[in-house]
Design a protein around this motif. Structure first.
Motif, PDB file in Angstrom:
ATOM      1  N   THR A 111       0.858  -1.178   0.000  1.00  0.00           N
ATOM      2  CA  THR A 111       0.000   0.000   0.000  1.00  0.00           C
ATOM      3  C   THR A 111       0.895   1.228   0.000  1.00  0.00           C
ATOM      4  O   THR A 111       1.763   1.375   0.873  1.00  0.00           O
ATOM      5  N   LEU A 112       0.709   2.073  -0.985  1.00  0.00           N
ATOM      6  CA  LEU A 112       1.450   3.332  -1.032  1.00  0.00           C
ATOM      7  C   LEU A 112       0.600   4.426  -0.381  1.00  0.00           C
ATOM      8  O   LEU A 112      -0.625   4.469  -0.549  1.00  0.00           O
ATOM      9  N   PHE A 113       1.263   5.282   0.374  1.00  0.00           N
ATOM     10  CA  PHE A 113       0.522   6.415   0.963  1.00  0.00           C
ATOM     11  C   PHE A 113       1.369   7.674   0.876  1.00  0.00           C
ATOM     12  O   PHE A 113       2.607   7.629   0.827  1.00  0.00           O
ATOM     13  N   GLU A 114       0.678   8.789   0.781  1.00  0.00           N
ATOM     14  CA  GLU A 114       1.368  10.073   0.703  1.00  0.00           C
ATOM     15  C   GLU A 114       1.209  10.822   2.015  1.00  0.00           C
ATOM     16  O   GLU A 114       0.223  10.650   2.731  1.00  0.00           O
ATOM     17  N   PHE A 115       2.199  11.652   2.319  1.00  0.00           N
ATOM     18  CA  PHE A 115       2.199  12.402   3.565  1.00  0.00           C
ATOM     19  C   PHE A 115       1.484  13.732   3.360  1.00  0.00           C
ATOM     20  O   PHE A 115       1.532  14.320   2.275  1.00  0.00           O
ATOM     21  N   ILE A 116       0.850  14.179   4.408  1.00  0.00           N
ATOM     22  CA  ILE A 116       0.019  15.376   4.321  1.00  0.00           C
ATOM     23  C   ILE A 116       0.784  16.557   4.904  1.00  0.00           C
ATOM     24  O   ILE A 116       1.179  16.544   6.075  1.00  0.00           O
ATOM     25  N   ALA A 117       0.982  17.575   4.091  1.00  0.00           N
ATOM     26  CA  ALA A 117       1.645  18.792   4.560  1.00  0.00           C
ATOM     27  C   ALA A 117       0.656  19.611   5.384  1.00  0.00           C
ATOM     28  O   ALA A 117      -0.544  19.618   5.101  1.00  0.00           O
ATOM     29  N   PRO A 118       1.144  20.308   6.411  1.00  0.00           N
ATOM     30  CA  PRO A 118       0.231  21.106   7.236  1.00  0.00           C
ATOM     31  C   PRO A 118      -0.365  22.269   6.459  1.00  0.00           C
ATOM     32  O   PRO A 118       0.207  22.734   5.482  1.00  0.00           O
TER      33      PRO A 118
END
Length: 728
Positions: A721-728
Motif C-alpha cells: 500500500t502506497l501512501f502520501e504524507f500530508i503537509a500542514p
C-alpha cells in the motif's frame, strides 16, 4: 579506603536498572543495602501528569524528613497567601509633639518579617534607620516616653519546644519571634591580642550593645610539633541558656589572622529593641524612657516590608533557612486565624492538604522547618503533595524556589549530572536523617520524587549523600534517556532550515538517519504509562515505524522547539500519550487517522477486507479494547493495496516527475494484522523507486532499490500500500 568506597559506589551504580526497562525498585533497595547497611530507605516516584505512583519503597511508612518538611510549609503559604504578600513591621507614634520633643509612645508591631538584616541590603540597620530618619523629618530629636514592642502576632514560646536542646546553640536554631533583627543572630569575630598573655580582641557584628562577651581566651604562641609544624591550639565558645552572653576561653595563636562564628542571640525581642534604639541614636534621635507618657492620640504611622513572598520561598527552599520557614509557617496561619503558632500552622497545613486532596495522616508536623526529630511523613504522601503542587496554578513559583545542582543547598550536590536543569529539589539533613524531595523533568511529564534515609547510624554523612545523589541522578537519566535524541533532532532541524518542501525535507532527514541501528520496539510512553515505559524520543536505534515517525516529525515541525509535540501527535491518536492511544496498526491507525498520511490510489490496486483482533491485542496487556470509552467489537477495515506482481512492475519504472517521497506499507499475509513493514519510497527524477527503511535483516537503516527488496520478499506478502504524507 574512601577512594575504594567511591569505586564500589560507581560499580554498583552501573548495575542499577537501565532506562527503558522501567523502575526496578528492588535494584534501588539493593544498592542502598550494599553501601549503607541497616539504614531505612524510603522512595516514592510519581507522575505529575497521571498522578500514578511509579515506584514505592517503604513509601507508606513514616520517615523523619528533616528540612524537606519545608516543602509543605512553603506549599501551604503559597496556596493561601497572595502573591504580592510582604510581611509588615508597623511603627506608630502616639502622643503629642512639643517642638523638637515627642512625648508619648513609639509602638512597633511585628508581623514576622525575617529580612530586617543585611541579606538584601548593605546594612542590617538600614530599614530601622529609615524609620529613625522619618521621625527626625518631623522635626523631632528627642523621644520621651515608651518603646512598646507588640509581639501578639505570634504566640510564644519563641524557642520551638520540639527541637533538640543543642539546636538552640547554633544559628540555625535561632528564636522564632514576630520582631526579628539580623536573623536573630550575630557574628562574633576574634583577633589575637597585641602581646602574648593578652586576651583576644573580640567584636560582635552587628554591634547594637546587646550581646555581651565574657572573654577568657588568651593570646599565646602555638608550639611546634616534632615536624616543626604549628600545633593546633584549643579554644571553645559557650552560650548562656537564657541571657545574650557568649563565653570564649582557651588559647588563641598570636600569629593567626582571625576567626569568627555565628551565634543565635538569646532574647530576640530584646535584640530588636536594642537595634531600634541604636538606629534612633545613630540618626540623632535621643530616647528618654518615661512610663507616664501618653499612649494617644495616633500622630503618625509608618510601615515597611523588606522582601516579598517569593524571595522568602527562595531562602527557604533553595538555601534552607530555618528562621524564614518557621516565620512563614506562622505568618500564613496568622493571616487565616489571627495569630501565628505551631498549632495554627498545623491547622492551616491540614486545611491545605484537604484542599489538594492529600490525606493529612501522611504528615506528622511539629514545626515549620523540619528541625524537630518528631516530624514524620510518608514518602508516598510527600510525592502526592509535590505532584499536586506541580499542577497548582502557582506551580512555577513553587518549583522554581527549589535548589538544583550547583545552586543553593545543591551547590555541592550532583555536580556530575549531565542535565542539571532537569531537576529541582529540596535537601534535608539532621542527625541520622537525609532527605531529598522535589522534581525531575521528564519527556512529556514531570516526576515528583521523595527519597529518605533514616537511622543512618555509623554510616558517614558523606556516604549517605553520595548514595542519595547517585540514585537521584539515575532517576534523572532514566526519565531523560531520549533527551540526546531530541537534541540530535533539533540539530538536524536547524541544519535543514534551508531545505524547503515536504518531499525535500523527507528525503533529507531520512537520508541523515541512514546507518542508524535497528532495534524492534525501542520506544514507549516514558513515565506516562507503565505498560511500556520506554523513551518518547529515541534515535540511538529505530524500528521501521519509529524511523518513519522521527523523519516525518523533523520534516513537519515548524520549529525546533515543536519537535517533541509533533512527534507525539504523529505517534498517538489525538496526541494523547498512552499505550491505549498509540497507533499500533500501521494502516488502520497510523495512516487511517488521516491526519498525517492518506492512502494513494494506484492503477491496478485492489481492496480487501479484514477484521483486526484488537480485543485480543489489548487483552494481552490486560486491557479492554475501547472506542469512545466503551467496549467495542473488533474493527473491520478495508485495505487498498497493489498486488505483488504489479507492485514489482511499478518498482522497475523510472520516475518521470520531480522528487517525490511516499510511504509504503507491506501488507501482511496474516489476517490478524494489516502490515508487517514500512519505509519511504524515494522517487528521484529519471530513477527507479528506492526503498529507504529500517531493515530487520541488515540491522540498520538502509537505502536500496525498491524492486530488489520486493524480490527478496516474494511469496511472503500479497502486495504493498502506497501512501502520501500530508503537509500542514
Amino acid at each position: 579506603m574512601k577512594f575504594f568506597a567511591r569505586l564500589v559506589s560507581l560499580a554498583l551504580w552501573a548495575v542499577l536498572p537501565a532506562v527503558g526497562a522501567g523502575l526496578d525498585v528492588a535494584e534501588y533497595q539493593a544498592y542502598v543495602d550494599s553501601l549503607l547497611p541497616e539504614v531505612s530507605f524510603g522512595l516514592s516516584v510519581r507522575s505529575v501528569n497521571t498522578g500514578k505512583e511509579l515506584a514505592n519503597i517503604n513509601g507508606n511508612e513514616l520517615f523523619t524528613p528533616a528540612s524537606t518538611m519545608k516543602t509543605l510549609s512553603t506549599a501551604t503559604a503559597l496556596h493561601f497567601l497572595p502573591l504580592d504578600y510582604e510581611p509588615e513591621t508597623k511603627f506608630s507614634l502616639m502622643g503629642a509633639q512639643d517642638g523638637n520633643v515627642f512625648r508619648g509612645t513609639l509602638n512597633v508591631r511585628g508581623e514576622g518579617d525575617p529580612n530586617i538584616s543585611a541579606r538584601y541590603y548593605t546594612d542590617p540597620l538600614m530599614w530601622l534607620y529609615g524609620i529613625a530618619d522619618s521621625i527626625k523629618a518631623l522635626g523631632v530629636d528627642t523621644l520621651r516616653g515608651r518603646l512598646v514592642l507588640d509581639t501578639s502576632y505570634f504566640l510564644p514560646p519563641w524557642k520551638p519546644e520540639h527541637w533538640r536542646s543543642d539546636f538552640y546553640d547554633f544559628w540555625y536554631g535561632a528564636e522564632v519571634t514576630p520582631l526579628q533583627f539580623n536573623d536573630n543572630s550575630a557574628v562574633v569575630r576574634i583577633r589575637p591580642g597585641v602581646n602574648e598573655g593578652d586576651t583576644v580582641r573580640v567584636s560582635v557584628l552587628p554591634d547594637v550593645g546587646y550581646v555581651r562577651v565574657v572573654n577568657k581566651l588568651i593570646t599565646t604562641k602555638a608550639p611546634l610539633n616534632k615536624r616543626g609544624r604549628k600545633m593546633k591550639l584549643k579554644w571553645n565558645r559557650s552560650l548562656d541558656p537564657v541571657e545574650p552572653v557568649v563565653t570564649v576561653e582557651g588559647e588563641f595563636d598570636i600569629d593567626s589572622d582571625s576567626s569568627q562564628f555565628v551565634i543565635p542571640v538569646r532574647g530576640g525581642i530584646g535584640y530588636f529593641r536594642a537595634a531600634m534604639l541604636t538606629a534612633l541614636r545613630d540618626r540623632g534621635v535621643a530616647f528618654r524612657e518615661d512610663t507616664t507618657a501618653p499612649a494617644n492620640p495616633l500622630v503618625k504611622q509608618y510601615a515597611f516590608s523588606t522582601a516579598p513572598l517569593l524571595s522568602m520561598l527562595d531562602e527557604i527552599n533553595q538555601r534552607s533557612q530555618n528562621l524564614h520557614a518557621e516565620t512563614l509557617f506562622r505568618n500564613a496561619a496568622a493571616r487565616e486565624f489571627g495569630v501565628g503558632s505551631v498549632e495554627t500552622g498545623k491547622m492551616l497545613e491540614r486545611r491545605f492538604l484537604a484542599a489538594i486532596g492529600v490525606d493529612s495522616s501522611g504528615f506528622e508536623v511539629y514545626d515549620g522547618c523540619g528541625l524537630a526529630p518528631k516530624n514524620k511523613l510518608k514518602p508516598s504522601a510527600e510525592s502526592q503533595m509535590l505532584a499536586a503542587m506541580a499542577r497548582h496554578p502557582r506551580h512555577e513559583y513553587y518549583i522554581n524556589s527549589f535548589a538544583s545542582p550547583k545552586i543553593g543547598s545543591g551547590s555541592k550536590r550532583m555536580y556530575t549530572l549531565q542535565y542539571p536543569w532537569a531537576t529541582r529539589f529540596k535537601t534535608g539533613y539532621i542527625a541520622e536523617v537525609h532527605g531529598l524531595a522535589g522534581y525531575i523533568f521528564a519527556q512529556g511529564d514531570t516526576l515528583a520524587v521523595a527519597m529518605y534515609l533514616n537511622k543512618t547510624g555509623k554510616n558517614k554523612d558523606g556516604d549517605c549523600k553520595d548514595v542519595m545523589d547517585t540514585l537521584w541522578v539515575k532517576l534523572v537519566e532514566w526519565a531523560n534517556e531520549g533527551f540526546p535524541s531530541l537534541v540530535r533532532m533539533k540539530d538536524m532541524w536547524i541544519a535543514a532550515q534551508g531545505v524547503k518542501g515536504l518531499d525535500a525535507r523527507l528525503e533529507y532527514f531520512s537520508k541523515k538517519l541512514q546507518g542508524t541501528p535497528y532495534r524492534l520496539g525501542p520506544m514507549g510512553e516514558g513515565t506516562l504509562d507503565p505498560i511500556e515505559p520506554k523513551p518518547l524520543v529515541y534515535l540511538d536505534s529505530v524500528d521501521c515505524v519509529t524511523f518513519l515517525e522521527h523523519t516525518l516529525a523533523m520534516a513537519l515541525a515548524p520549529s525546533e522547539d515543536s519537535l517533541f509535540n509533533v512527534l507525539q501527535k504523529i505517534r498517538y491518536l489525538g496526541g494523547e500519550i498512552s499505550y491505549r492511544t498509540r497507533k499500533h496498526y500501521l494502516l488502520a491507525d497510523w495512516v487511517g487517522e488521516g491526519r498525517f498520511a492518506r492512502v494513494l490510489p494506484v492503477e491496478g490496486d485492489t481492496v480487501i477486507s479484514r477484521t483486526l483482533p484488537k480485543k485480543d491485542f489489548f487483552k494481552a496487556k490486560r486491557m479492554k479494547y475501547l472506542v469512545d470509552g466503551k467496549e467495542a467489537d473488533d474493527p473491520q477495515v478495508e485495505i487498498r493495496y497493489l498486488p505483488y506482481d504489479k507492485a514489482l512492475e511499478w518498482a522497475k519504472v523510472p520516475h518521470s516527475d520531480s522528487l517525490k517521497v511516499l510511504g509504503v506499507a507491506f501488507v501482511a499475509k496474516s489476517e490478524k494484522i494489516d502490515a508487517t513493514h514500512t519505509g519511504f519510497v524515494v522517487l528521484n527524477p529519471g530513477e527507479a523507486p528506492r526503498l529507504r527503511h529500517a531493515s530487520s535483516q541488515k540491522k540498520r537503516v538502509v537505502d536500496q532499490p525498491f524492486a530488489e527488496y520486493l524480490v527478496s520478499r516474494k511469496g511472503k506478502l500479497p502486495g504493498v500500500t502506497l501512501f502520501e504524507f500530508i503537509a500542514p
